[in-house]
Scaffold this motif. Sequence first.
Motif, short mmCIF file in Angstrom:
data_model
loop_
_atom_site.label_atom_id
_atom_site.label_comp_id
_atom_site.label_asym_id
_atom_site.label_seq_id
_atom_site.Cartn_x
_atom_site.Cartn_y
_atom_site.Cartn_z
N VAL A 1 0.92 -1.19 -0.01
CA VAL A 1 0.07 -0.10 0.02
C VAL A 1 0.97 1.22 -0.27
O VAL A 1 1.69 1.43 0.85
N GLU B 1 2.06 4.86 0.85
CA GLU B 1 2.03 5.65 2.06
C GLU B 1 1.27 6.85 1.40
O GLU B 1 0.93 7.45 0.26
N ASN C 1 -2.03 7.39 1.86
CA ASN C 1 -3.18 7.18 1.35
C ASN C 1 -4.28 8.01 2.06
O ASN C 1 -3.93 8.16 3.38
N VAL D 1 -7.97 -1.42 0.65
CA VAL D 1 -6.61 -2.12 0.46
C VAL D 1 -6.92 -2.97 -0.46
O VAL D 1 -6.27 -3.32 -1.64
N LEU E 1 -5.46 0.84 12.48
CA LEU E 1 -5.02 0.95 11.36
C LEU E 1 -5.55 0.73 10.21
O LEU E 1 -5.94 1.15 9.13
N VAL E 2 -6.60 -0.38 10.21
CA VAL E 2 -7.42 -1.25 9.39
C VAL E 2 -8.75 -1.73 9.91
O VAL E 2 -8.74 -1.86 11.19
N HIS F 1 -10.27 -2.28 4.66
CA HIS F 1 -10.11 -0.59 4.53
C HIS F 1 -9.05 -0.08 5.58
O HIS F 1 -9.03 -0.57 6.46
N ALA F 2 -8.34 0.92 4.89
CA ALA F 2 -7.40 1.70 5.70
C ALA F 2 -8.22 2.68 6.64
O ALA F 2 -8.83 3.37 6.13
N SER G 1 -4.34 7.28 7.40
CA SER G 1 -3.31 7.35 6.39
C SER G 1 -2.00 6.94 6.92
O SER G 1 -1.53 7.08 8.11
N PHE G 2 -1.33 6.27 6.33
CA PHE G 2 -0.07 5.32 6.53
C PHE G 2 1.06 6.19 6.13
O PHE G 2 1.25 7.03 5.38
N ILE H 1 0.68 -6.34 5.64
CA ILE H 1 0.61 -4.96 4.52
C ILE H 1 2.12 -4.44 4.67
O ILE H 1 2.68 -4.35 5.78
N ILE I 1 4.01 -0.94 3.68
CA ILE I 1 4.03 0.21 3.29
C ILE I 1 4.91 0.64 2.19
O ILE I 1 6.19 0.60 2.48
#
Length: 809
Positions: A463, A465, A467, A473, A506-507, A517-518, A521-522, A552, A554
């Motif tokens: 994924v 970063e 986002n 995801v 986080l998710v 789903h996130a 934001s990562f 996951i 990043i």
Amino acid sequence: MMSCLWITAGGGRWQALFVTLCLLKLSSVSGQARYSVPEEQAEGSFVGNIARDLGLDVARLISGKARIITKGSRQYVDLNRDKGTLVIKERIDREELCGKTTPCSFSFEVILENPIQLYRVTVEVIDINDNSPSFHKDEIDLKIVESMAPGSRFGLESADDPDVGINDIQKYMLKPSDHFKLEVQSQSDGGKFIEMVLQTPLDRENEETHSLVLIASDGGEPHRSGTVRIHITVLDANDNAPVCSQPVYKADVKENSPEGTVVTTVGANDADNGVNGEVTYSIAHVARESKQLFEVNVKTGEIKVAGNLDYEKSKMYQLNVKASDHGGHSDTCKVIIQIIDENDNIPSIQLMSFSNSISEDSPPGTTIAVINVDDEDSDGNGVVKCSINSDIPFKIESSLTGYYTIITEDFLDRESIPEYNITITVSDQGSPPLTSSKNINVKVSDVNDSPPRFDQSEYSKTVPENNSPGFSVFTLSASDADWGQNARISYFLEEKEINGAAVSSLVSVNSENGVIHAVRSFDYEQIKRFEFNVTARDAGSPPLSSVATVKIMIQDQNDNPPQVLYPVQTGGSLVAEMVPRSADVSYLVTKVVAVDVDSGQNAWLSYKLQKATDRALFEVGLQNGEIRTIRQVTDKDAVKQRLTVIVEDNGQPSRSATVIVNVAVADSFPEVLSEFTDFTHDKEYSDNLTFYLVLALAVVSFLFITCLVVIISVKIYRWRQSRIMFHSNLPVIPYYPPRYSDTLGTGTLQHVYNYEVCRTTDSRKSDCKFGTAGSQNVLIMDPSATGTMQRIQSEKSILDEPDSPLEVS
């Protein structure tokens, strides 16, 4: 194992009725019962307590949905579940049901479910004397020659009584009995052959006619009888009577033979001549059914089939063929006809009990169907073999004569095969064999025996970063081989902590479709990868579940510009690198040091010289950021050299940072200071003029408002204090500020410093040089004071005080 129970019951005119109950222990058939009831009982009449006699509870009859299954379309007996009794449902006529067959009975089955139990019940119908003997004709006409010798015999038609046993015809009487007597003979088919025997000669001249009465009586209670009148006409002499060629004729004929088929031919001879010697044939003294099935040629004596012969109804017939001449003489020929069985009946299949659904966790041996197989033919034609297709996990077993059970042979798995088509085939041993079949469909009902299965046990997803929150995801997918509610899958996130934060921060996972789903934001710089578990759980009872691991990763984005670590950019000081005029080519001036918190190619930095006072004098290393001289430094080169270096990463798009490097081309510090202080002050004065104006305006406004508020507050405070002092006698204590009386301080320095002072006409450009090492390249310039090194910041305050020793000297 056989056990029998005799039950005695009485009612009405029946003083004693014996009921027999026999229980036969078999594999799938639980028992067998036999009852006896008289015919013509009213509807609702009691037959027997089936629950008690079979050892069953009434509750079992109700829960097992006990019911009666009959082979034919008529049901004479009904089951009362609430009481566990059998009662008459429809009037029973024994004569209609069985005719002359004895004993007369009918059978049916009682079926119970959950589990399936089968009981065969046979009800014997007892005859009552409800029919009177009857003759086919009301009158019989006979012609007898007067010369007939005593002992001559004349056959008479017998009476018919549908009843059987003691209620059937027991005796015949002839009245009056002056000239004739009666003889009765039993036939092989159970019928009676009646002959009237002449005892005394007849005399036509004395009595031309005679009238007799034949009475048939049964043995029932009350007695019943039937009569027929016999009219005898006495004829003139006829010397010879016909004589049958054979006393008994025997013939065989196949059932279902077409009408007109010749069975046999009877013959009789008459010694007379002319008309008295002509013989005619007729069928007499037989049952009405026999007359309808056969016919005889009057002149030739040929017997032919006249109706439909059915072996299953009657296996043998006896005909009495009367041979008569025109003179009144006659003889009777006995004809015994045997019916040959033909394989004309197809075996029948009847489902007595059937469950079209079976649970997949049913153990082997579970009964799914009970069937009844019947073939009305006899001998080999009626012997049947029952089978089912072999490609299924079921088998068929014989449980009782004519009954078969279909049971499971192995464990079932709905996920492999959800339903089965069972073909039941029945064939007899006739020639050619006849076969019938029946198809049944059995569905396997689901039980929750299959947990959800993920496509993979471990998922990996990259994924980028930065986002957006709520970003989808990817989607987890699990399947369940079960059906219906057992296959309804929900997804759940297993809680755990990642770097001190809950994974749910986080998710998130959609419980219905497995979309991950996130939540936020990562940031690659904070967390580079993490993993968690997702549980897929079905809705069965109990629920089954499986777990998949999700990793996951990043992916770094170029979201951070390079950061310059050296030279340090300060707001109030200026860093200058010093290059002696004797510096040769490739002289290392300084090195720009920068870092990028991104990773990969986003952190690959390159250095470029963007602007320079003299681009022909310096160059910057593309990869290492080293600033070196390109040529020999000369006296013509300016002292102040300003280089603008741009540091750029390799991201897409790239990010950059700019650093200004000040280089002093000089051999001594004083020469450098005079140049860089003007430059610094001019630049700052030009750059910060607007900022200072705005700041001054804001400060003045703030001070004005503050002073106004303070003045008003002081005025109010003093007014309140004066009011308090005016009304108070408290003493006034004067207030002295701290160290007010400390006037003896010397103000001497705590350490000894060696320094050199250079004074100019402009006090702002005064300089103080410490006695340090001879080679010092880095200078720190303070545009508002005279210090040359950061170490003299404390001494700077001393120089600025008017009473300091430096000022005095």
